[in-house]
Design a protein around this motif. Structure first.
Motif, mmCIF file in Angstrom:
data_model
loop_
_atom_site.group_PDB
_atom_site.id
_atom_site.type_symbol
_atom_site.label_atom_id
_atom_site.label_comp_id
_atom_site.label_asym_id
_atom_site.label_seq_id
_atom_site.Cartn_x
_atom_site.Cartn_y
_atom_site.Cartn_z
ATOM 1 N N GLY A 140 27.281 25.102 16.877
ATOM 2 C CA GLY A 140 26.170 25.883 16.348
ATOM 3 C C GLY A 140 26.515 26.604 15.062
ATOM 4 O O GLY A 140 25.646 26.864 14.227
ATOM 5 N N ARG A 141 27.803 26.908 14.894
ATOM 6 C CA ARG A 141 28.250 27.621 13.696
ATOM 7 C C ARG A 141 28.623 26.689 12.546
ATOM 8 O O ARG A 141 28.344 26.995 11.390
ATOM 9 N N ILE A 142 29.302 25.576 12.838
ATOM 10 C CA ILE A 142 29.918 24.815 11.749
ATOM 11 C C ILE A 142 29.358 23.418 11.543
ATOM 12 O O ILE A 142 29.693 22.774 10.540
ATOM 13 N N CYS A 143 28.531 22.907 12.459
ATOM 14 C CA CYS A 143 27.959 21.579 12.226
ATOM 15 C C CYS A 143 27.066 21.603 10.980
ATOM 16 O O CYS A 143 26.346 22.582 10.757
ATOM 17 N N PRO A 144 27.080 20.542 10.186
ATOM 18 C CA PRO A 144 26.138 20.448 9.064
ATOM 19 C C PRO A 144 24.762 20.030 9.572
ATOM 20 O O PRO A 144 24.345 18.881 9.429
ATOM 21 N N GLN A 145 24.059 20.971 10.195
ATOM 22 C CA GLN A 145 22.771 20.642 10.808
ATOM 23 C C GLN A 145 21.787 20.053 9.807
ATOM 24 O O GLN A 145 20.924 19.249 10.163
ATOM 25 N N ASP A 146 21.937 20.466 8.533
ATOM 26 C CA ASP A 146 21.015 19.948 7.521
ATOM 27 C C ASP A 146 21.188 18.449 7.315
ATOM 28 O O ASP A 146 20.289 17.786 6.790
ATOM 29 N N ARG A 147 22.327 17.880 7.735
ATOM 30 C CA ARG A 147 22.550 16.443 7.624
ATOM 31 C C ARG A 147 22.370 15.730 8.957
ATOM 32 O O ARG A 147 22.336 14.498 8.988
ATOM 33 N N LEU A 148 22.307 16.474 10.057
ATOM 34 C CA LEU A 148 22.244 15.867 11.387
ATOM 35 C C LEU A 148 20.928 16.216 12.080
ATOM 36 O O LEU A 148 19.885 15.722 11.707
ATOM 37 N N CYS A 149 20.972 17.093 13.067
ATOM 38 C CA CYS A 149 19.783 17.352 13.887
ATOM 39 C C CYS A 149 18.628 17.933 13.078
ATOM 40 O O CYS A 149 17.504 17.410 13.107
ATOM 41 N N GLU A 150 18.877 19.019 12.342
ATOM 42 C CA GLU A 150 17.791 19.672 11.614
ATOM 43 C C GLU A 150 17.268 18.791 10.475
ATOM 44 O O GLU A 150 16.077 18.805 10.156
ATOM 45 N N GLY A 151 18.165 18.026 9.884
ATOM 46 C CA GLY A 151 17.755 17.144 8.795
ATOM 47 C C GLY A 151 16.839 16.022 9.241
ATOM 48 O O GLY A 151 16.197 15.369 8.410
ATOM 49 N N ASN A 152 16.790 15.773 10.557
ATOM 50 C CA ASN A 152 15.942 14.707 11.089
ATOM 51 C C ASN A 152 14.827 15.241 11.976
ATOM 52 O O ASN A 152 14.186 14.478 12.701
ATOM 53 N N CYS A 153 14.588 16.550 11.902
ATOM 54 C CA CYS A 153 13.528 17.176 12.695
ATOM 55 C C CYS A 153 12.162 16.697 12.194
ATOM 56 O O CYS A 153 11.879 16.722 10.994
ATOM 57 N N VAL A 154 11.308 16.272 13.108
ATOM 58 C CA VAL A 154 10.005 15.711 12.740
ATOM 59 C C VAL A 154 9.132 16.733 12.023
ATOM 60 O O VAL A 154 8.440 16.408 11.054
ATOM 61 N N ILE A 155 9.152 17.993 12.469
ATOM 62 C CA ILE A 155 8.279 18.963 11.810
ATOM 63 C C ILE A 155 8.789 19.309 10.412
ATOM 64 O O ILE A 155 8.010 19.706 9.549
ATOM 65 N N GLU A 156 10.090 19.122 10.175
ATOM 66 C CA GLU A 156 10.617 19.273 8.813
ATOM 67 C C GLU A 156 10.022 18.195 7.914
ATOM 68 O O GLU A 156 9.611 18.452 6.781
ATOM 69 N N GLN A 157 9.956 16.981 8.453
ATOM 70 C CA GLN A 157 9.439 15.869 7.669
ATOM 71 C C GLN A 157 7.940 15.991 7.427
ATOM 72 O O GLN A 157 7.399 15.380 6.512
#
Length: 478
Positions: A96-113
């Protein structure tokens, strides 16, 4: 009818935890984000759209059940959310602290898209597990029965520790060997405290020891203990050493005093700033940026750690040279933004040609442009002739990535097969090598990669070993 707790992304905006002001956070090594309050965590979790095909989950290397624990958080069922979270992830508060979420889970979030702003998955994940620690829900291993089988793990980084945790929970006798004096690998000595405070790592180490994992520290395989001795003591051995050999720089003056490796620089800083260790190279100024003009060469996450560390050490100026542009850099864009807020200057499309002075006083910089795409599809940097200039520098930090050490030579085990890149040949899903009972996981197989992939490899390997042990037991029982 029960109130709908989810799909609130239309009416509720994305909101990250409060980030400390740059002028304040650049003076210490504390984490830069505050913790969510319960109400805010519930609110942000409720933005999840509960997709039928959750891209966040499929793009997570661990395939964490993200929609499920977001829903449980939104419903104030935090203990259940934690149970779901830790079922697939050994160290969720670290990811939760160090993962690059912007490239992984959050970067592929449908509502982001769809333009609504991603769910703050990483921040909620951190909140869930930090709450679990506070409430006493995080328990050490307590296997229902002890097993006779023994596994030796070489390397106390995230991959090795993830495997150790799973094996120990199944009752296997586990011993972890590591060259450093503290466990954790790069979690302890590589990643700075402003991204991952060290008490977060140390409490996990303590939990593993409480659960029966034996740690043998300050043990360099091939020096203090042979690889064959370790193999002889265990039913299986996992190689989880990571990759620590720094890629080097050539060019005139490359050997000058004041040009240092990123791993040496970060290790010295972590020891001094986070553990209070006496580090002669730090105290002498050799690995200390205080009052210096610092130039960091590289564009990955290690380079971002170096530039932000130098700011906190009181550097006069900090510049980062990267041979491609911002859009093509491998490091997290979130980290770049944090670095810029803290005063780091990025010199895009630049590369070192050489160095002046002894000790170093300047980097000879050459400007670049992006040409035709390479084999990976990224545009290759090309030199712009006659564009050289001198960039003043008192400390140059090389953050060009890492390569594997020559383990077959260092360990006196030529039959340990490696690839042409020097990584160990092993099955990705099981970690099996060509040597009976020997497995390999993490960066020593993949090359330099993410912590979350090392955790995935460690868990997969542990599952494979448990399957092997079960098969042997079944044969013996016949």
């Amino acid at each position: 009818m029960a109130k709908q707790p989810m799909l609130k992304f239309v009416t509720t905006e994305r909101e990250m935890p409060v980030k400390r002001e740059a002028d304040l956070r650049r003076t210490d090594f504390d984490e830069i984000y505050a913790e969510y309050a319960l109400a805010k965590a519930e609110e942000q979790a409720s933005r999840c759209s509960q997709c039928g095909v959750p891209y966040c989950q499929s793009h997570c290397p661990l395939h964490n059940n993200i929609p499920d624990w977001l829903r449980l958080t939104a419903m104030d069922r935090l203990e259940e959310a934690y149970e779901i979270s830790q079922a697939t992830n050994t160290f969720p508060e670290i990811c939760g602290r160090i993962c690059p979420q912007d490239r992984l889970c959050e970067g592929n979030c449908v509502i982001e898209q769809s333009g609504h702003g991603t769910v703050t998955i990483g921040a909620v994940e951190k909140f869930i597990t930090d709450t679990a620690w506070e409430k006493g829900w995080v328990k050490p291993a307590a296997p229902a029965r002890e097993r006779a089988e023994s596994v030796g793990i070489i390397g106390a980084g995230p991959g090795g520790l993830a495997a150790a945790d799973m094996l120990r929970r199944a009752g296997v006798q586990v011993t972890v060997y590591d060259r450093y004096d503290r466990a954790g690998g790069l979690l302890t000595y590589g990643i700075p405290g402003f991204k991952l405070e060290k008490d977060v790592v140390m409490r996990r180490i303590e939990q593993l020891e409480q659960g029966g994992v034996r740690l043998v520290m300050s043990c360099a395989v091939g020096v203090d203990m042979s690889f064959e001795d370790i193999r002889a003591q265990h039913d299986a051995v996992i190689i989880a050493t990571g990759v620590y050999k720094s890629r080097d720089l050539g060019g005139p003056g490359a050997g000058a005093q004041g040009i240092v490796k990123a791993i040496d620089y970060l290790t010295a800083s972590n020891r001094a700033a986070n553990f209070g260790d006496s580090v002669p190279e730090f105290e002498s100024g050799e690995l200390n940026a205080k009052g210096k003009r610092v130039v960091v060469i590289g564009g990955g996450d290690t380079a971002m750690d170096c530039v932000r560390t130098a700011i906190r050490q009181g550097a006069e100026s900090v510049k980062c040279l990267y041979r491609r542009d911002r859009a093509n850099m491998p490091g997290s864009q979130r980290e770049v933004a944090n670095a810029e807020e803290e005063g780091v200057q990025f010199e895009w499309l630049t590369a070192p040609k050489g160095f002046k002075g002894e000790p170093v006083s300047a980097v000879v910089v050459q400007k670049m442009r992006l040409g035709a795409p390479d084999a990976t599809g990224r545009q290759s940097p090309e030199l712009i002739e006659g564009s050289d200039y001198d960039e003043p520098a008192d400390l140059v930090i090389k953050a060009l990535g890492f390569e594997p050490e020559a383990l077959p030579t260092l360990w006196g085990c030529p039959e340990l097969e490696v690839t042409r890149w020097g990584t160990i040949k092993a099955e990705f899903t099981t970690g099996k090598t060509a040597l009976p009972g020997v497995y390999a996981i993490g960066d020593i197989v993949r090359g330099a990669s993410l912590v979350v992939w090392a955790i995935r490899d460690g868990r997969d390997c542990a599952e494979s070993i448990l399957g092997e042990f079960a098969a042997r037991s079944a044969v013996a029982a016949e």
